[in-house]
Design a protein around this motif. Structure first.
Motif, PDB file in Angstrom:
ATOM      1  N   ALA A   1       8.269 -32.845   2.096  1.00  0.00           N
ATOM      2  CA  ALA A   1       9.230 -31.749   2.243  1.00  0.00           C
ATOM      3  C   ALA A   1       8.513 -30.422   2.474  1.00  0.00           C
ATOM      4  O   ALA A   1       8.933 -29.614   3.315  1.00  0.00           O
ATOM      5  N   ARG A   2       7.426 -30.205   1.751  1.00  0.00           N
ATOM      6  CA  ARG A   2       6.665 -28.957   1.921  1.00  0.00           C
ATOM      7  C   ARG A   2       6.023 -28.892   3.298  1.00  0.00           C
ATOM      8  O   ARG A   2       5.961 -27.823   3.922  1.00  0.00           O
ATOM      9  N   TYR A   3       5.550 -30.029   3.780  1.00  0.00           N
ATOM     10  CA  TYR A   3       4.914 -30.073   5.101  1.00  0.00           C
ATOM     11  C   TYR A   3       5.939 -29.710   6.183  1.00  0.00           C
ATOM     12  O   TYR A   3       5.635 -28.916   7.081  1.00  0.00           O
ATOM     13  N   VAL A   4       7.126 -30.255   6.078  1.00  0.00           N
ATOM     14  CA  VAL A   4       8.170 -29.958   7.070  1.00  0.00           C
ATOM     15  C   VAL A   4       8.569 -28.489   6.982  1.00  0.00           C
ATOM     16  O   VAL A   4       8.773 -27.834   8.010  1.00  0.00           O
ATOM     17  N   ARG A   5       8.671 -27.961   5.780  1.00  0.00           N
ATOM     18  CA  ARG A   5       9.022 -26.547   5.618  1.00  0.00           C
ATOM     19  C   ARG A   5       7.949 -25.638   6.230  1.00  0.00           C
ATOM     20  O   ARG A   5       8.260 -24.632   6.853  1.00  0.00           O
ATOM     21  N   SER A   6       6.682 -26.027   6.058  1.00  0.00           N
ATOM     22  CA  SER A   6       5.596 -25.223   6.624  1.00  0.00           C
ATOM     23  C   SER A   6       5.636 -25.240   8.152  1.00  0.00           C
ATOM     24  O   SER A   6       5.341 -24.231   8.795  1.00  0.00           O
ATOM     25  N   LEU A   7       6.000 -26.403   8.729  1.00  0.00           N
ATOM     26  CA  LEU A   7       6.133 -26.477  10.181  1.00  0.00           C
ATOM     27  C   LEU A   7       7.265 -25.569  10.667  1.00  0.00           C
ATOM     28  O   LEU A   7       7.151 -24.916  11.710  1.00  0.00           O
TER      29      LEU A   7
END
Length: 398
Positions: free
Chosen positions: A389-395
């Protein structure tokens, strides 16, 4: 490129074209065949076209912007599957009856084959090649995992309400659109063509681009003239030999359209590019579990000339439930980006069990088993869930 290697690739291209010729000639000469011959010849044409389309799509990555290639290439690779399922959805709106069942059968079969055979085979072959009992996957898979998880959770709603509506289509297509957009921002393995695409990429630019365009248009045309004959041929064959037509559509149709993806993925693994091979299959899964299922109700509505939900009877609801449960279990297994031999074997064995126990109760029990096995993995890998979830938010913030 060495002459012997380039000759090998030219032969492979010639063979792919050769698979399409018998049906191409039959179509223009209007030759009539028995259903099983028609299904065989048109199926070979779909298979040959799928290989040509796969090679052209990968080669195109050399000439198109990265933001286009990442989403478009994965979509083109599964076009044959879309064509077959789209045909059944169209006929469901026009004719109704059993065609309503076939649209769902083809979609669920294709999705379960990708995981049960594709993911497990790639993992097991990689272990044999590296002589290790565990395979490590690319961290960039966080993106696919996140969207597959959302789509799988939402899919559990479909059997509960007994239909796939246009609203469901909006949800699934929106998930795919968000995934395609964020894919353009993610970090990926550098483009390294292998096999036939490597040969094509070494051609002079004008010749390379001409080949890519020709392969794409030719494949699209062959698929267009083959899909009805292939689909109806399967149904006629099932009736002729007393085979369950639902099972025929669910498993044989996806085999022809999915074969190139499996072969390409296994080829990459043989070259010790395990992450690239797995990425190809999981990207296809995202496409099929969002855009493919999302377009069914749209095509059904257009064909019906009204806004309509594709109904799911008891059997279809169980099939969607089982497909969603398998997806959740598979995602739980790869959530930490590692797959060991026991996990890969579980994906394969659980997939094969459904053929030994084809009853209604067996499908429900197997769905429960998938979810029961998934829960401990999700708890164990809960930090990986948050990481995705954090990775997608960072993208999204880039």
């Amino acid at each position: 490129m060495p002459y012997r290697s380039s000759m090998k690739h030219r032969v492979q291209i010639a063979l792919a074209f050769a698979l399409t010729f018998p049906w191409l000639v039959s179509f223009f000469l209007k030759i009539q065949y028995l259903p099983h011959i028609e299904a065989f010849l048109s199926g070979l044409a779909v298979l040959g076209s799928a290989f040509l389309l796969s090679w052209a799509a990968e080669t195109a990555e050399m000439d198109v912007p990265r933001s286009v290639s990442l989403a478009a290439v994965a979509l083109l690779a599964v076009l044959p599957e879309y064509a077959v399922d789209g045909y059944f959805a169209w006929m469901a709106g026009k004719v109704g009856g059993d065609y309503i069942h076939y649209a769902t059968a083809n979609m669920t079969g294709a999705n379960r084959l990708l995981i049960g055979v594709g993911w497990s085979a790639v993992t097991l072959v990689a272990m044999l090649k590296t002589k290790r009992k565990e395979v490590e996957l690319d961290k960039a898979l966080n993106l696919e995992i996140f969207f597959l998880f959302l789509a799988s959770i939402y899919a559990f709603i479909l059997p509960l309400k007994g239909s796939i509506s246009v609203f469901d289509s909006v949800v699934f297509v929106s998930l795919y659109a968000a995934y395609a957009y964020l894919t353009t921002k993610s970090e990926r393995e550098e483009f390294e063509p292998e096999g036939v695409p490597e040969y094509l990429c070494n051609l002079p630019a004008p010749r390379r681009r001409a080949n890519v365009l020709f392969y794409m248009f030719y494949s699209g045309f062959i698929i267009f003239i083959s899909v009805e004959a292939f689909s109806e041929g399967l149904l006629g064959t099932a009736e002729m030999f007393g085979i369950d037509s639902f099972l025929m559509v669910q498993w044989l149709a996806p085999l022809a359209s999915e074969a190139p993806e499996f072969i390409v993925a296994l080829y990459l693994v043989r070259k010790l590019r395990t992450s690239a091979g797995f990425n190809a299959l999981i990207s296809s899964k995202v496409n099929q579990w969002t855009l493919l299922i999302g377009t069914i109700a749209v095509i059904f509505s257009i064909s019906s000339m009204r806004l309509a939900a594709l109904p799911l009877d008891a059997r279809q609801s169980e099939e969607v439930l089982l497909t969603a449960a398998q997806s959740v279990f598979a995602l739980a297994v790869i959530m930490d980006r590692k797959v060991n031999v026991y996990e890969a074997a579980a994906l394969l064995v659980l997939f094969l069990i459904q053929f030994a126990l084809p009853s209604v109760h067996a499908r429900i029990i197997l769905s429960i088993a998938y979810m029961a096995l998934a829960v401990p993995f999700l708890v164990l890998h809960r930090k990986s869930v948050v990481e995705s979830a954090r990775y997608v938010r960072s993208l999204a913030k880039r």
